[in-house]
Write an enzyme that holds these catalytic residues in place. Structure first.
Site, PDB file in Angstrom:
ATOM      1  N   HIS A 114     -14.331   2.274   9.473  1.00  0.00           N
ATOM      2  CA  HIS A 114     -13.610   2.854   8.357  1.00  0.00           C
ATOM      3  C   HIS A 114     -12.100   2.768   8.518  1.00  0.00           C
ATOM      4  O   HIS A 114     -11.362   2.517   7.574  1.00  0.00           O
ATOM      5  CB  HIS A 114     -14.020   4.318   8.248  1.00  0.00           C
ATOM      6  CG  HIS A 114     -13.269   5.091   7.254  1.00  0.00           C
ATOM      7  ND1 HIS A 114     -13.335   4.811   5.915  1.00  0.00           N
ATOM      8  CD2 HIS A 114     -12.420   6.135   7.381  1.00  0.00           C
ATOM      9  CE1 HIS A 114     -12.563   5.666   5.269  1.00  0.00           C
ATOM     10  NE2 HIS A 114     -11.986   6.462   6.122  1.00  0.00           N
ATOM     11  N   SER A 149     -17.119  10.096   0.274  1.00  0.00           N
ATOM     12  CA  SER A 149     -16.033  10.897   0.828  1.00  0.00           C
ATOM     13  C   SER A 149     -16.512  12.009   1.738  1.00  0.00           C
ATOM     14  O   SER A 149     -17.495  12.691   1.480  1.00  0.00           O
ATOM     15  CB  SER A 149     -15.207  11.529  -0.284  1.00  0.00           C
ATOM     16  OG  SER A 149     -14.349  12.500   0.281  1.00  0.00           O
ATOM     17  N   ARG A 182     -14.984  13.402  12.693  1.00  0.00           N
ATOM     18  CA  ARG A 182     -15.732  12.192  12.368  1.00  0.00           C
ATOM     19  C   ARG A 182     -16.435  11.572  13.556  1.00  0.00           C
ATOM     20  O   ARG A 182     -17.620  11.258  13.492  1.00  0.00           O
ATOM     21  CB  ARG A 182     -14.769  11.174  11.764  1.00  0.00           C
ATOM     22  CG  ARG A 182     -14.286  11.649  10.426  1.00  0.00           C
ATOM     23  CD  ARG A 182     -13.282  10.711   9.844  1.00  0.00           C
ATOM     24  NE  ARG A 182     -12.989  11.149   8.470  1.00  0.00           N
ATOM     25  CZ  ARG A 182     -12.079  10.564   7.709  1.00  0.00           C
ATOM     26  NH1 ARG A 182     -11.379   9.549   8.177  1.00  0.00           N
ATOM     27  NH2 ARG A 182     -11.879  10.999   6.488  1.00  0.00           N
ATOM     28  N   GLY A 199       0.853  -1.186   0.000  1.00  0.00           N
ATOM     29  CA  GLY A 199       0.000   0.000   0.000  1.00  0.00           C
ATOM     30  C   GLY A 199       0.883   1.227   0.000  1.00  0.00           C
ATOM     31  O   GLY A 199       2.079   1.148  -0.279  1.00  0.00           O
ATOM     32  N   HIS A 205     -16.724   6.104  10.360  1.00  0.00           N
ATOM     33  CA  HIS A 205     -16.829   7.231   9.433  1.00  0.00           C
ATOM     34  C   HIS A 205     -18.281   7.641   9.271  1.00  0.00           C
ATOM     35  O   HIS A 205     -19.144   6.802   9.041  1.00  0.00           O
ATOM     36  CB  HIS A 205     -16.234   6.836   8.083  1.00  0.00           C
ATOM     37  CG  HIS A 205     -15.970   7.998   7.179  1.00  0.00           C
ATOM     38  ND1 HIS A 205     -16.989   8.742   6.642  1.00  0.00           N
ATOM     39  CD2 HIS A 205     -14.815   8.547   6.747  1.00  0.00           C
ATOM     40  CE1 HIS A 205     -16.457   9.699   5.895  1.00  0.00           C
ATOM     41  NE2 HIS A 205     -15.146   9.617   5.944  1.00  0.00           N
ATOM     42  N   GLY A 215       3.844   0.549   2.379  1.00  0.00           N
ATOM     43  CA  GLY A 215       4.739  -0.511   1.924  1.00  0.00           C
ATOM     44  C   GLY A 215       5.431  -0.182   0.607  1.00  0.00           C
ATOM     45  O   GLY A 215       6.649  -0.315   0.479  1.00  0.00           O
TER      46      GLY A 215
HETATM   47  C1  FAD Z   1     -12.925   3.870   1.674  1.00  0.00           C
HETATM   48  C2  FAD Z   1     -11.754   4.536   2.339  1.00  0.00           C
HETATM   49  C3  FAD Z   1     -11.474   5.869   2.081  1.00  0.00           C
HETATM   50  C4  FAD Z   1     -10.383   6.487   2.676  1.00  0.00           C
HETATM   51  N1  FAD Z   1     -10.161   7.801   2.407  1.00  0.00           N
HETATM   52  C5  FAD Z   1      -9.081   8.390   2.959  1.00  0.00           C
HETATM   53  C6  FAD Z   1      -8.800   9.753   2.674  1.00  0.00           C
HETATM   54  O1  FAD Z   1      -9.548  10.398   1.929  1.00  0.00           O
HETATM   55  N2  FAD Z   1      -7.706  10.322   3.219  1.00  0.00           N
HETATM   56  C7  FAD Z   1      -6.877   9.613   4.034  1.00  0.00           C
HETATM   57  O2  FAD Z   1      -5.886  10.177   4.471  1.00  0.00           O
HETATM   58  N3  FAD Z   1      -7.111   8.311   4.329  1.00  0.00           N
HETATM   59  C8  FAD Z   1      -8.197   7.697   3.823  1.00  0.00           C
HETATM   60  N4  FAD Z   1      -8.454   6.388   4.117  1.00  0.00           N
HETATM   61  C9  FAD Z   1      -7.515   5.651   4.968  1.00  0.00           C
HETATM   62  C10 FAD Z   1      -6.308   5.225   4.137  1.00  0.00           C
HETATM   63  O3  FAD Z   1      -6.701   4.883   2.841  1.00  0.00           O
HETATM   64  C11 FAD Z   1      -5.614   4.017   4.720  1.00  0.00           C
HETATM   65  O4  FAD Z   1      -5.481   4.150   6.074  1.00  0.00           O
HETATM   66  C12 FAD Z   1      -4.227   3.863   4.153  1.00  0.00           C
HETATM   67  O5  FAD Z   1      -4.282   3.862   2.752  1.00  0.00           O
HETATM   68  C13 FAD Z   1      -3.587   2.582   4.617  1.00  0.00           C
HETATM   69  O6  FAD Z   1      -2.451   2.342   3.807  1.00  0.00           O
HETATM   70  P1  FAD Z   1      -1.451   1.201   4.198  1.00  0.00           P
HETATM   71  O7  FAD Z   1      -0.316   1.268   3.234  1.00  0.00           O
HETATM   72  O8  FAD Z   1      -1.116   1.321   5.629  1.00  0.00           O
HETATM   73  O9  FAD Z   1      -2.240  -0.168   4.041  1.00  0.00           O
HETATM   74  P2  FAD Z   1      -2.991  -0.716   2.766  1.00  0.00           P
HETATM   75  O10 FAD Z   1      -3.061   0.269   1.694  1.00  0.00           O
HETATM   76  O11 FAD Z   1      -4.272  -1.303   3.282  1.00  0.00           O
HETATM   77  O12 FAD Z   1      -2.092  -1.883   2.237  1.00  0.00           O
HETATM   78  C14 FAD Z   1      -2.052  -3.106   2.913  1.00  0.00           C
HETATM   79  C15 FAD Z   1      -1.101  -3.956   2.105  1.00  0.00           C
HETATM   80  O13 FAD Z   1      -0.672  -5.037   2.893  1.00  0.00           O
HETATM   81  C16 FAD Z   1      -0.870  -6.226   2.188  1.00  0.00           C
HETATM   82  N5  FAD Z   1      -1.140  -7.253   3.178  1.00  0.00           N
HETATM   83  C17 FAD Z   1      -1.993  -7.186   4.230  1.00  0.00           C
HETATM   84  N6  FAD Z   1      -1.933  -8.318   4.941  1.00  0.00           N
HETATM   85  C18 FAD Z   1      -1.031  -9.109   4.333  1.00  0.00           C
HETATM   86  C19 FAD Z   1      -0.536 -10.414   4.586  1.00  0.00           C
HETATM   87  N7  FAD Z   1      -0.966 -11.123   5.633  1.00  0.00           N
HETATM   88  N8  FAD Z   1       0.375 -10.918   3.744  1.00  0.00           N
HETATM   89  C20 FAD Z   1       0.808 -10.200   2.685  1.00  0.00           C
HETATM   90  N9  FAD Z   1       0.395  -8.980   2.407  1.00  0.00           N
HETATM   91  C21 FAD Z   1      -0.523  -8.447   3.219  1.00  0.00           C
HETATM   92  C22 FAD Z   1      -1.985  -5.975   1.237  1.00  0.00           C
HETATM   93  O14 FAD Z   1      -1.849  -6.823   0.126  1.00  0.00           O
HETATM   94  C23 FAD Z   1      -1.721  -4.532   0.863  1.00  0.00           C
HETATM   95  O15 FAD Z   1      -0.774  -4.513  -0.164  1.00  0.00           O
HETATM   96  C24 FAD Z   1      -9.549   5.760   3.543  1.00  0.00           C
HETATM   97  C25 FAD Z   1      -9.830   4.425   3.817  1.00  0.00           C
HETATM   98  C26 FAD Z   1     -10.938   3.811   3.246  1.00  0.00           C
HETATM   99  C27 FAD Z   1     -11.277   2.404   3.614  1.00  0.00           C
END
Ligand code: FAD
Ligand code: HEM
Ligand code: HEM
Ligand code: SF4
Ligand code: F3S
Ligand code: FES
Lengths: 260, 258, 640
Positions: free
Chosen positions: C403, C286, C332, C44, C268, C47
């Site tokens: 959320h 949003s 929120r 993500g 949310h 990562g």
């Molecule tokens: C609908 C929605 C809207 C949002 N809007 C906003 C916004 O407008 N502004 C804002 O700031 N934030 C927003 N957020 C929050 C934000 O998107 C997330 O908190 C943030 O993107 C998380 O990113 P991350 O890299 O931590 O994890 P993620 O992007 O969730 O990535 C997780 C990664 O880990 C991998 N993974 C997980 N478990 C395993 C495993 N066991 N083995 C191998 N791989 C694994 C997955 O494949 C993925 O690649 C929103 C969230 C949602 C749900």
């Protein structure tokens, strides 16, 4: 190219193996996008010829004229004119041969590109969809380019044997274009063949001419909305113009009387 | 407002693995509300299959909001189904009516080998991006974001192309199995932006040639645009063709002149 | 209450801490970097940016994701935008203000030093993403545009239509793709982490399951980064993607990493209300919609007239009424609870009376339909696709949904968990958001962790290991962990009960939502702590997984993830029970002001609760990290 599904880490996928660069035209032609570009260019040459050819042929309707003090069929003069093109810069017939070579080259390239792209596309989907497809935009013309093209090709062969070399033309007289035309097209099956072939050509151009804008990368909001119109116009003109000859011949408008 | 659909017949493609041959399996849905999404209908069917001790139908999906590009079903001969500008996961049963027969197939292309049932492997898309679908910008070295103004129309056009969710519907829908819309969308996004100019031609060249090694060729059918959940226009394909042509003839030492 | 938690906060005044850290950290010289192998789990925002940057620096990086492509990580779904203290508007924004808003938004339950660092690097993030070609919204002059977001009085949110997360993730993914293409990163897609291997108290590697073949394999490294996202799906119904799960973090927790503040979950306020019982997920609308949409319910309970038939004076614009200064942009947690109260009071709207109106009538009148379409067009379309109603004509119906999760693996200032060599980034760590996250701050945090924090802090640890040998996968511990994982999956496949994993997940989610959702009570949490273990027992006995353990089996994958949610669910309730105060997303009915606002207890709970696994999910150890504030002073959070 066909992908077999494999697992394991992925890395270094973009590290280029230093292959010696091919000469740029060959290199360019070796990709599908390049081939489509060539198809477009050769297509344009084809279209230019077809239109010119049709306009020239329209002289058949001018019938007999006074030329160097003698009565001749206008279109025969035109034929002669083609052969005399650029004389005295070039000897008799050379310019025409130049054009012919250009045409032959174009058809050959066009054909080769068409063939290899068709093969490429076959391999891109070896297993067809098992359910019925429901196409949204793709139309009959776009899906039958290969067939309409081949039809045209076959026609050209027949056509040359008929009106250029005269093998299939009863009592063919070299240079007596008007007479040959009448002799050929007053035969109903031949007329039918001409009509069919030119409709096929029209269909080919209907998609082809629009398509070539994309392949050439000619895309600009200012004229985009004209592209389909231009294609339709050219296709229609070619069909109407060319189909008129066999019809008018059968109708007796084009009919040859020996001129004393 | 909500009403119920009755007696739907599903013909679902089942295939055990990449190298085995598959076939359609027929199921009936006695009734379901039209509030349900298409994938929720398959969820329900899968629950039933598991209860009957059968294996659930394998299909790709994740966000169910039409943004991650994971879902990928050929529904009644249309990639992502009958609704324009919609990914499979956003398709709702409203679009169907009682008694319908619904044929569900995986994407079909040699570059998208079937993994199982309705799930295919789209990594070939990643290979295309790896070939040049980026702007080289080392972390930390970036100048202030407002240093290079980008005219609104330009950034809007770039955004239009950048919306691509990488679902592969364009390939699935294309009669030639061509990936031109996807590749062109990626190239256009970056090649329109000022930041993308330095690598513009090498990008076009490398991505097109990588695409070439997996996919069919474009004959401008326009099916891809109709299937694209983001309704990306095939204008981007013309743009890609132009940049590829220039890439072959441009004197890259003098790009700054133009 | 022992406190063995060292936050490793650097010396110096708050504003200098990050500089001081960078000045004094140990580095690894370029030639040596390639001697180190780092495993990054998750692609993500956190990562992908970490993997790309570490590879760019010269480390050997192995990246793992269970998605088919890194680009599909859940970050892709973020809509609204990303914050940064650029002050391009000249409306009085500054690093300090962003810092302060975040602390306040988090209800004074976050670590000052981390939050300040976050605010500092926020500006670099925008520069970086623009350089990478992220097409942020622009003004006609070509400069970047901003919008305002909940919990802030300045416009500091950068956005790309309603697809900010997508564009940012594509930006990070493209950097990762570049490294993969050039051989800097090895990508393992469709590979799920199923356990973490700890040898001699240090993270030695991971065990992953190839989702395509079912094969288990071991991978060793000098350091392991978990950027595996949040656990919002514990509620079953949430705005998270279907595959989001807690497994990676939970496995690390079981191997010794402390889990912090699990009860801090964000509900949310603007999601589409549930329409059916078999519904698989909820869709977020949003938060940016609250810029122009007005929230209201009928004044009279049970008034089920068509919205347009309800005259102005019979509508209750409750947010504007209760929070005049923030109005519809109240944070929120506050907006969510307000909505819940309205619905509980019977003023709910829609067929199930389970929503409130978000009305654009006034905005369309003021700005014109086109401007509104320009701003929110794609969100309106999304809404219409799902509900069949057109928001231009009828007001949207919205209701709160799970959320985001502020809780997560406990990490110190360097983002290292309590297991040396094991890092957590992005939503997976307990992060900088305290008890409540402000809108548009998660993207900021994910990218800051991955691009600008980890790459610095990790060398501090790695440098110790230069030219020392670390155990590789031939070490017996790897084989042992692999076998445990194998047995676990065989167990699921062989229960042979009657219920699918999804069924259990749905039931579990209901319990957690009812008792550990928007409003929590002692009695309710006690009840949950009785019901969850009972359901868990049933899960062990009555689970049915069809298909085998080798080869692709989505039902089997799901079973593993659901089991981890069970244990997490118990910890969430335990944490909620022990935190006898209300703060941010954690609202204990027993602790509220007479107006029904959250009532904090700073004397007893101004700390992070970090849980240690004891092997018994019902009896974990609670450790605390006291939160010391040098700059800010506790304040009752008021948005009135
Ligand atoms: C609908 C929605 C809207 C949002 N809007 C906003 C916004 O407008 N502004 C804002 O700031 N934030 C927003 N957020 C929050 C934000 O998107 C997330 O908190 C943030 O993107 C998380 O990113 P991350 O890299 O931590 O994890 P993620 O992007 O969730 O990535 C997780 C990664 O880990 C991998 N993974 C997980 N478990 C395993 C495993 N066991 N083995 C191998 N791989 C694994 C997955 O494949 C993925 O690649 C929103 C969230 C949602 C749900
Ligand atoms: C010789 C037999 C021919 C064959 C097999 C053939 C086949 C094809 C095929 C397969 C295409 C690609 C379809 C597409 O890209 O849209 C094509 C395009 C085209 N053809 Fe032909 N064709 C033939 C003859 C002709 C002739 C005689 C003309 C001109 C009068 C012509 C004009 C065009 C044009 C203008 C295009 C569009 C090129 C482009 O899209 O870039 N073709 N042809
Ligand atoms: C019904 C319409 C047509 C008529 C009446 C017609 C007529 C003729 C005539 C009379 C000639 C001989 C000219 C000469 O010997 O000097 C000729 C030559 C030729 N025609 Fe046509 N033609 C028609 C359509 C076409 C089409 C559709 C094509 C191609 C797709 C075509 C391709 C040619 C070619 C290649 C030659 C040889 C030119 C040369 O001498 O090099 N014709 N045509
Ligand atoms: S171009 Fe459209 S159809 Fe093709 S991958 Fe992108 S989003 Fe999907
Ligand atoms: S459908 Fe195929 S042919 Fe071209 S225009 Fe689209 S890729
Ligand atoms: S599931 Fe994400 S786009 Fe359909």
């Amino acid at each position: 190219m066909s992908q077999t599904f494999q697992r394991g880490p992925v890395t270094g996928t973009a590290v280029k193996k230093r292959s010696r660069r091919k000469p740029f035209l060959v290199d360019y032609y070796s990709t599908a996008v390049g081939k489509k570009y060539v198809m477009a260019i050769t297509g344009i040459i084809g279209v230019a010829f077809i239109i010119g050819h049709m306009v020239g042929n329209l002289k058949a309707y001018l019938g007999v004229i006074e030329h160097n003090g003698e009565q001749v069929y206008d279109i025969d003069v035109y034929g002669e004119f083609l052969r005399e093109l650029l004389v005295p810069i070039l000897p008799h017939g050379y310019a025409l041969w130049g054009l012919r070579l250009l045409l032959i080259g174009a058809v050959v390239l066009h054909l080769h590109a068409a063939w290899s792209l068709t093969m490429l596309n076959r391999n891109a989907r070896p297993v067809k969809y098992q359910g019925a497809r429901d196409y949204q935009i793709a139309n009959f013309a776009s899906r039958t380019m290969r067939w309409s093209g081949v039809l045209v090709l076959v026609f050209i062969a027949w056509h040359l044997a008929d009106l250029t070399w005269g093998w299939l033309n009863p009592g063919f007289e070299y240079g007596a274009i008007y007479r040959n035309l009448d002799a050929s097209l007053s035969r109903i099956p031949v007329a039918a063949l001409y009509i069919a072939a030119n409709i096929a050509l029209g269909i080919h151009l209907f998609h082809g001419v629009w398509s070539l804008f994309q392949s050439m990368g000619w895309n600009n909001p200012r004229f985009n909305r004209w592209r389909k119109g231009i294609a339709t116009g050219i296709a229609a003109a070619v069909v109407v113009g060319n189909v008129s000859f066999p019809i008018m011949t059968l109708a007796g408008v084009i009919s040859f009387q020996p001129l004393s | 407002m909500t009403n119920t659909l009755k007696n739907l017949t599903l013909k679902v493609w089942r295939q055990d693995g990449p190298n085995t041959s598959g076939s359609f399996e027929t199921h009936t849905i006695e009734e379901i509300t039209d509030e349900a999404s298409f994938l929720e209908m398959i969820d329900i069917l899968n629950e039933r299959l598991i209860e009957d001790g059968k294996e659930a139908i394998v299909f790709d999906h994740d966000c169910r909001e039409g943004i991650c590009g994971t879902c990928s079903l050929m529904i009644n001969g249309q990639a992502h189904g009958p609704e324009r500008g919609t990914a499979t996961c956003q398709l709702h049963m409203r679009k169907f009516s009682s008694g319908d027969t619904i044929v569900i197939e995986p994407w079909r292309a040699s570059a998208f080998p079937i993994i199982r049932d309705l799930m295919v492997d789209r990594s070939s898309f990643d290979r295309i991006v790896e070939a040049g679908g980026y702007i080289t910008a080392a972390t930390g070295g970036a100048p202030d974001a407002n240093l290079i103004p980008v005219p609104k129309p330009v950034s809007d056009a770039a955004m239009d192309a950048a919306q691509c969710i990488g679902c592969g519907a364009c390939v699935a829908a294309c009669p030639n199995g061509a990936a031109n819309l996807f590749t062109a969308a990626k190239i256009t996004h970056l090649n329109l932006l000022p930041q993308g100019q330095a690598e513009r031609y090498s990008r076009a060249e490398d991505m097109v040639e990588t695409m070439d090694s997996y996919f069919g060729s474009c004959t401008n059918h326009g099916e891809c645009e109709a299937a694209c959940p983001k309704e990306i226009s095939i204008d981007v394909i013309a743009l890609m063709n132009a940049d590829y042509r220039k890439a072959k003839v441009q004197n890259r030492k003098q790009l700054s002149r133009t | 209450m022992s406190s063995i938690l060292d936050s490793k906060t650097p010396e110096g005044p708050l504003a200098d801490k990050w500089q001081n850290f960078k000045a004094n950290e140990k580095l690894v010289n370029p030639a040596n970097k390639r001697k180190f192998k780092v495993i990054v789990v998750g692609t993500g925002l956190a990562g992908a940016s970490a993997a790309a940057t570490l590879a760019e620096l010269g480390y050997q990086v192995d990246a793992f994701t269970f998605h088919d492509s890194p680009r599909r990580a859940h970050s892709i779904a973020a809509q609204g935008g990303i914050n940064a203290a650029k002050n391009y508007r000249g409306d009085g924004d500054s690093v300090h203000r962003l810092f302060y808003d975040t602390i306040k938004g988090g209800d004074f339950r976050s670590r000052e030093s981390n939050v300040h660092r976050l605010a500092e690097v926020s500006v670099n993030i925008i520069d970086q993403m623009v350089a990478q070609g992220v097409p942020f919204a622009r003004e006609y002059g070509g400069m970047l545009d901003n919008r305002s977001f909940g919990g802030a009085q300045v416009s500091r949110t950068f956005y790309a239509r309603g697809q900010t997360g997508q564009q940012l993730l594509l930006g990070a993914y493209q950097q990762l793709a570049r490294q993969i293409g050039q051989g800097g990163v090895r990508l393992f897609n469709r590979s799920e982490l199923v356990d973490v291997v700890v040898i001699e108290g240090r993270a030695a590697g991971i065990v992953v399951r190839d989702l395509m073949t079912g094969e288990l394999s071991s991978h060793s490294a000098h350091a392991v980064v978990l950027a595996t996202g949040g656990y919002g799906n514990a509620f079953f119904l949430s705005t998270n993607a279907m595959a989001c799960n807690v497994t990676a973090a939970w496995r690390a927790h079981k191997r010794g990493a402390f889990f912090a503040n699990p009860c801090y979950t964000q509900i949310h306020p603007t999601c589409i209300p549930q329409s059916d019982d078999f519904q698989s997920k909820l869709t977020l609308m949003s938060e940016s919609l609250r810029n122009d949409g007005r929230v209201w319910v009928p004044k009279v309970a049970g008034d089920n007239r068509e919205p347009h038939l309800i005259p102005e004076d019979e509508r209750d614009y409750y947010l504007e009424r209760l929070y005049p200064s923030f109005g519809n942009l109240a944070p929120r947690d506050i907006s969510s609870r307000a909505a819940k109260r309205a619905v509980d009071a019977g003023q709910g709207v829609g067929p199930k009376q389970n929503g409130v109106y978000l009305d654009f009538g006034e905005a369309i009148g003021r700005l014109g339909r086109d401007t509104v379409a320009e701003r929110y067009g794609n969100l309106f379309d999304m809404y219409e696709r799902i509900t069949g109603e057109n928001p231009y004509d009828v007001p949207m119906r919205i209701y709160p949904a799970s959320h985001y999760t502020m809780g997560g693996l406990w990490v110190d200032y360097e983002l290292m968990t309590t297991i040396p060599g094991l890092y957590a980034a992005g939503e997976a760590n307990f992060s900088d958001h305290g008890a409540n996250r402000l809108g548009a701050s998660a993207l900021m945090q994910g990218l800051s962790d991955g691009y600008f924090v980890l790459p610095y802090t990790i060398s501090n640890y790695l440098s110790e290991w230069l030219n020392k040998s670390v155990p590789d996968t031939s070490h017996p511990e790897f084989a042992k962990v692999e076998n445990e994982a194998r047995d676990r999956y065989n167990r699921f496949a062989s229960v042979g009960g009657t219920r699918s994993p999804d069924w259990f997940h749905r039931e579990l989610g209901k319990i957690i939502w009812d008792y550990c959702g928007m409003e929590r009570t002692e009695a309710g949490l006690e009840k949950a702590l009785g019901e969850i273990p009972a359901l868990y027992e049933e899960f062990k006995k009555d689970l049915r997984v069809t298909g085998g353990t080798d080869g692709l089996n989505q039902t089997l994958e799901k079973a593993g993830r659901v089991e981890d949610f069970f244990e997490l669910g118990m910890l969430m309730c335990r944490d909620a029970l022990d935190r006898k105060e209300s703060c941010g997303g954690h609202f204990r009915a027993e602790h509220q002001t007479e107006e029904g606002e959250a009532l904090r207890d700073d004397d007893n709970f101004a700390h992070v609760a970090a849980w240690e696994n004891t092997g018994d999910p019902m009896a974990p150890n609670r450790h605390v990290e006291d939160l010391v504030y040098e700059e800010v002073h506790f304040q009752t959070r008021s948005y009135k």
